[in-house]
Design an enzyme around this catalytic site. Structure first.
Site, PDB file in Angstrom:
ATOM      1  N   CYS A  87      -4.241  -9.608 -22.618  1.00  0.00           N
ATOM      2  CA  CYS A  87      -3.571  -8.316 -22.810  1.00  0.00           C
ATOM      3  C   CYS A  87      -2.404  -8.171 -21.829  1.00  0.00           C
ATOM      4  O   CYS A  87      -2.625  -7.891 -20.649  1.00  0.00           O
ATOM      5  CB  CYS A  87      -4.591  -7.189 -22.613  1.00  0.00           C
ATOM      6  SG  CYS A  87      -3.844  -5.570 -22.686  1.00  0.00           S
TER       7      CYS A  87
ATOM      8  N   CYS B 137      -1.948  -4.715 -20.241  1.00  0.00           N
ATOM      9  CA  CYS B 137      -2.958  -4.368 -19.215  1.00  0.00           C
ATOM     10  C   CYS B 137      -2.654  -5.101 -17.904  1.00  0.00           C
ATOM     11  O   CYS B 137      -2.772  -4.522 -16.832  1.00  0.00           O
ATOM     12  CB  CYS B 137      -4.366  -4.797 -19.635  1.00  0.00           C
ATOM     13  SG  CYS B 137      -4.789  -4.486 -21.319  1.00  0.00           S
ATOM     14  N   ASP B 138      -2.309  -6.379 -17.991  1.00  0.00           N
ATOM     15  CA  ASP B 138      -2.258  -7.217 -16.787  1.00  0.00           C
ATOM     16  C   ASP B 138      -0.861  -7.684 -16.388  1.00  0.00           C
ATOM     17  O   ASP B 138      -0.687  -8.284 -15.325  1.00  0.00           O
ATOM     18  CB  ASP B 138      -3.144  -8.472 -16.998  1.00  0.00           C
ATOM     19  CG  ASP B 138      -4.581  -8.093 -17.293  1.00  0.00           C
ATOM     20  OD1 ASP B 138      -5.028  -7.059 -16.763  1.00  0.00           O
ATOM     21  OD2 ASP B 138      -5.250  -8.813 -18.054  1.00  0.00           O
TER      22      ASP B 138
END
Ligand code: NAP
Length: 307
Positions: free
Chosen positions: A133, A136-137
């Site tokens: 993701c 997200c990261d």
């Protein structure tokens, strides 16, 4: 007396929340079970630009608006993970970790889970350089060189997102044509810091405590190149996750649940919507459409079954 809902919806993404709205407005006693955040996979989508009427909106904002809509109608959510779905006569039994929910009908709306590359030690590097993701990261890789695998809309969108955070992005795809939309392909090609590595596959990850290098094979020449990267983003799609179903239903060759045009599966009272079913198009707008159709049919089913 034991509570039996009219309808339980498993998954609170766009398909599930839309199904909830239609069910509630039809007067059904409905509950939605969601294991993480309302919105599901769209919460990890940076920008949504093809949901009619919204221009460009962040996935999280769209998810929030959908959730607010369900709350304006007082649709209850159970935040829990489903362990098993069973059938006991006319009643469907949903076993979650903290409670068991019974209903006459079930709408399966829990989407699909991320696909893995399937290479050695992939699991060991999760959180140590491998991510599924980018939104997200991605921020963890500010100023670094990263690689991203995939050729669909997610890969193209995530490569664009990462190019604004990282110093350089290698976009690795197994063919020389992208599956993702032309508008995204053009945007990717216009980014100076995205380098395309086509007809190629990641074969190996090298690194002690975290990823330091990946070995990439050209699938035509069979030549292997070593790329120094701090992160490897895997964006190669999702697959259906149907192990929680304690009964058989018809699936296609890829494991997606087969439905008719009313979203009915091969099992009475079980409906499937969104990414988990054999749909020709996996988009937010089609997921919402599935949810609306399924609830309308589930309403008919529940009214007949409860008589
Ligand atoms: P996808 O469209 O299924 O694309 C997956 C990509 O990964 C394909 O390019 C595929 O290659 C590649 N791939 C699959 N398995 C692989 C493997 N084992 N090794 C290497 N590469 C592999 O998945 P997605 O991009 O996650 O999108 C899922 C759905 O959501 C799609 O319908 C997409 O349009 C939709 N979506 C829409 C938006 C938007 O509209 N804004 C944003 C994100 C996603 P091949 O092409 O060679 O098969």
């Amino acid at each position: 007396m034991e509570k039996i809902y009219d309808l339980v919806i498993l998954g609170g993404g766009p398909a599930g929340m839309t199904a909830g709205i239609y069910a509630k407005r039809a007067g059904l006693d409905v509950v939605i079970v969601e294991k993480t955040l309302p919105g599901g996979a769209i919460c990890n989508t940076a920008d949504v630009s093809n949901f009619t009427g919204f221009g460009t909106i962040s996935g999280m904002e769209l998810a929030t608006k959908m959730f607010e809509h369900t709350q304006a109608l007082n649709i209850p959510f159970v935040f829990d993970e489903v362990k098993k779905v069973k059938i006991e006569g006319d009643i469907k039994v949903v076993e979650c970790f903290s409670e068991t929910i019974k209903a006459y009908a079930v709408i399966l709306a829990f989407g699909a889970s991320v696909r893995k590359l399937g290479i050695d030690r992939e699991r060991d590097y999760v959180g140590k350089g491998i991510s599924y993701c980018a939104t997200c990261d991605g921020a963890l890789y500010k100023g670094e060189t990263v690689a991203l695998v995939g050729g669909g809309n997610t890969a193209l969108e995530d490569a664009i997102y990462l190019s604004n955070v990282a110093k350089k992005v290698y976009l690795i795809h197994r063919r020389d044509e992208f599956r993702g939309e032309k508008i995204l392909q053009d945007e990717v090609k216009n980014k100076d810091n995205i380098e395309l590595i086509l007809n190629s596959a990641v074969k190996n990850i090298v690194g002690d405590k975290k990823i330091e290098k990946i070995e990439v094979e050209n699938l035509i020449t069979r030549e292997t190149t070593s790329l120094a990267v701090g992160g490897l983003f895997v964006c190669i799609g999702r697959g259906p996750d149907t192990e929680i179903l304690d009964f058989d239903l018809e699936k296609d060759a890829q494991g997606y649940i087969v439905t008719d045009q009313y979203m009915q599966t091969s099992v009475k009272g079980i409906f499937a919507v969104g990414d988990i079913r054999n749909t020709p198009l996996r988009q937010i707008i089609t997921a919402c459409s599935d949810g609306a159709i399924a609830s309308t049919k589930a309403n008919e089913y529940v009214r007949l079954t409860k008589k």
